[in-house]
Enzyme design. Structure first.
Site, PDB file in Angstrom:
ATOM      1  N   LYS A 204       0.867  -1.181   0.000  1.00  0.00           N
ATOM      2  CA  LYS A 204       0.000   0.000   0.000  1.00  0.00           C
ATOM      3  C   LYS A 204       0.900   1.226   0.000  1.00  0.00           C
ATOM      4  O   LYS A 204       1.703   1.424   0.913  1.00  0.00           O
ATOM      5  CB  LYS A 204      -0.898  -0.010   1.230  1.00  0.00           C
ATOM      6  CG  LYS A 204      -1.740   1.254   1.355  1.00  0.00           C
ATOM      7  CD  LYS A 204      -2.775   1.115   2.456  1.00  0.00           C
ATOM      8  CE  LYS A 204      -3.569   2.397   2.620  1.00  0.00           C
ATOM      9  NZ  LYS A 204      -4.603   2.254   3.640  1.00  0.00           N
ATOM     10  N   LYS A 257      -2.107  -1.520  -3.869  1.00  0.00           N
ATOM     11  CA  LYS A 257      -2.975  -0.341  -3.831  1.00  0.00           C
ATOM     12  C   LYS A 257      -2.153   0.926  -3.905  1.00  0.00           C
ATOM     13  O   LYS A 257      -1.178   1.018  -3.153  1.00  0.00           O
ATOM     14  CB  LYS A 257      -3.760  -0.396  -2.519  1.00  0.00           C
ATOM     15  CG  LYS A 257      -4.554   0.849  -2.199  1.00  0.00           C
ATOM     16  CD  LYS A 257      -5.144   0.729  -0.821  1.00  0.00           C
ATOM     17  CE  LYS A 257      -5.879   2.009  -0.509  1.00  0.00           C
ATOM     18  NZ  LYS A 257      -6.416   2.016   0.822  1.00  0.00           N
TER      19      LYS A 257
HETATM   20  C1  PBG Z   1      -7.293   3.476   5.604  1.00  0.00           C
HETATM   21  C2  PBG Z   1      -7.651   3.268   4.192  1.00  0.00           C
HETATM   22  C3  PBG Z   1      -7.478   4.212   3.179  1.00  0.00           C
HETATM   23  C4  PBG Z   1      -8.019   3.669   2.031  1.00  0.00           C
HETATM   24  C5  PBG Z   1      -8.494   2.390   2.346  1.00  0.00           C
HETATM   25  N1  PBG Z   1      -8.241   2.146   3.712  1.00  0.00           N
HETATM   26  C6  PBG Z   1      -6.941   5.608   3.235  1.00  0.00           C
HETATM   27  C7  PBG Z   1      -5.581   5.831   3.704  1.00  0.00           C
HETATM   28  O1  PBG Z   1      -4.761   4.930   3.832  1.00  0.00           O
HETATM   29  O2  PBG Z   1      -5.297   6.991   3.986  1.00  0.00           O
HETATM   30  C8  PBG Z   1      -8.079   4.385   0.721  1.00  0.00           C
HETATM   31  C9  PBG Z   1      -9.058   3.916  -0.263  1.00  0.00           C
HETATM   32  C10 PBG Z   1      -9.346   4.865  -1.362  1.00  0.00           C
HETATM   33  O3  PBG Z   1      -8.715   5.923  -1.527  1.00  0.00           O
HETATM   34  O4  PBG Z   1     -10.248   4.533  -2.126  1.00  0.00           O
HETATM   35  N2  PBG Z   1      -6.611   2.535   6.302  1.00  0.00           N
END
Ligand code: PBG
Length: 333
Positions: A204, A257
């Site tokens: 991520k 992601k």
């Molecule tokens: C938080 C989380 C996020 C997303 C999914 N889970 C945001 C972040 O990490 O700040 C983002 C998903 C998206 O932007 O569609 N743990």
């Protein structure tokens, strides 16, 4: 002097023969896209109302009733899995994110409601503290502003158990703390939840593409950014390393992601592990498509299906996408 070639060209090899009709193109198509691969991210309002989301036009924060109806429509189009994201009221946000482990909190209640109404739908939950944290970080923050790894993992284990007890099929840690997959596996197994799966957000990235999502949940960090736990967008070997670790720690599925700008990472992860690979087409990707389509600049249906096909072609088995229901409906036309 220009010399034109004599026609016809003497070309025994003509790749266009494999494109000559829809049926031939179908025979040679390498990548398939279908609703069974989609995971539908859904926001929970925690109120009686379905609320529009200013930062994500076309998406809603759902009441429980609205959510159940939306899941029914998605399921009718073939979408069999959802992932839940709660909007937690400010009054319930604390520095220790205790609400994340409340057995009667919004997520556990919603899991039970989905399981009662749609027992066949796979319920996936997000394991991370940001919606519950008054600091807006995925982990616990020390007094001097450090995101504390090991202390956070302990809370994540309790959060995952809270979701498992409510009936979650898959828990999905999105926090990027080290060692959380092994710890969550041990916590689940210790309480008899050996059948609850872990879909790890393995790679991520600290991406600008999450802005609209944080708007939807009011979950932006109060101070600082997420770069000490989310990955540097410049790196791909690091994703391979995270994949090997998550596999060794017992992840059932791994995730990359965002998706569309990270197709090379999806490919690298695919080639590193035999585990199923998921990719998350995140809120910023959704909005880039939505806004271009709203302006009349791109054909929404074609660009959505092309973007999802590209993510599958790169090596993703499953795709989390806000277009899940719409794309599934298009695929049925
Ligand atoms: C938080 C989380 C996020 C997303 C999914 N889970 C945001 C972040 O990490 O700040 C983002 C998903 C998206 O932007 O569609 N743990």
């Amino acid at each position: 002097m220009d010399r034109m070639p004599h026609l016809p060209l003497h070309l025994p090899i003509r790749p266009r023969r494999n494109r000559k009709s829809a049926a031939v193109r179908g025979l040679v198509r390498e990548t398939s896209l279908s609703a069974q691969h989609f995971i539908y991210p859904l926001f929970l309002s925690g109120t009686e109302a379905d609320e529009d989301i200013a930062s994500m036009p076309g998406c809603k924060r759902w009441s429980t009733a609205g959510l159940l109806a939306e899941i029914g429509k998605a399921a009718a189009a073939g979408v069999q899995a959802v992932v839940l994201f709660p909007r937690i009221l400010d009054a319930l946000k604390t520095r220790d994110a205790a609400e994340a482990c409340n057995p009667d909190g919004l997520v556990p209640q919603t899991i039970r409601a989905i399981k009662a109404a749609h027992p066949g739908v796979v319920v996936i939950t997000d394991v991370a503290l940001d919606p519950y944290s008054s600091d807006g970080h995925d982990g616990l923050v020390s007094d001097d502003g450090i995101i504390m790894n090991d202390e956070t993992v302990e809370v994540l284990c309790r959060q995952a158990l809270t979701h498992a007890r409510a009936g979650a099929d898959i828990v999905s840690p999105s926090d990027m703390m080290d060692g959380r997959v092994a710890a969550i596996r041990e916590a689940l197994d210790g309480k008899g939840f050996t059948d609850v799966s872990i879909l790890s957000y393995t790679a991520k990235y600290a991406s600008a593409c999450y802005g609209p999502f944080r708007g939807a949940l009011d979950s932006a960090p109060r101070a600082g950014d997420k770069k000490t736990y989310q990955m540097d967008p410049a790196n791909v070997r690091e994703a391979v390393r995270e994949t090997m670790l998550d596999e060794a720690e017992g992840a059932d599925m791994v995730m990359v992601k965002p998706a569309g700008m990270y197709l090379d990472v999806i490919r690298a992860v695919r080639e590193t592990t035999a585990l199923p690979v998921a990719a998350y087409q995140v809120s910023g990707e959704y909005l880039m498509i939505k806004s271009a389509a709203a302006a009349g600049w791109l054909d929404e249906k074609r660009i959505v299906l092309e973007s999802l096909t590209a993510i599958r072609r790169a090596g993703a088995d499953m795709i989390l996408t806000y277009f899940a229901r719409q794309a599934a409906e298009w695929l049925r036309e």
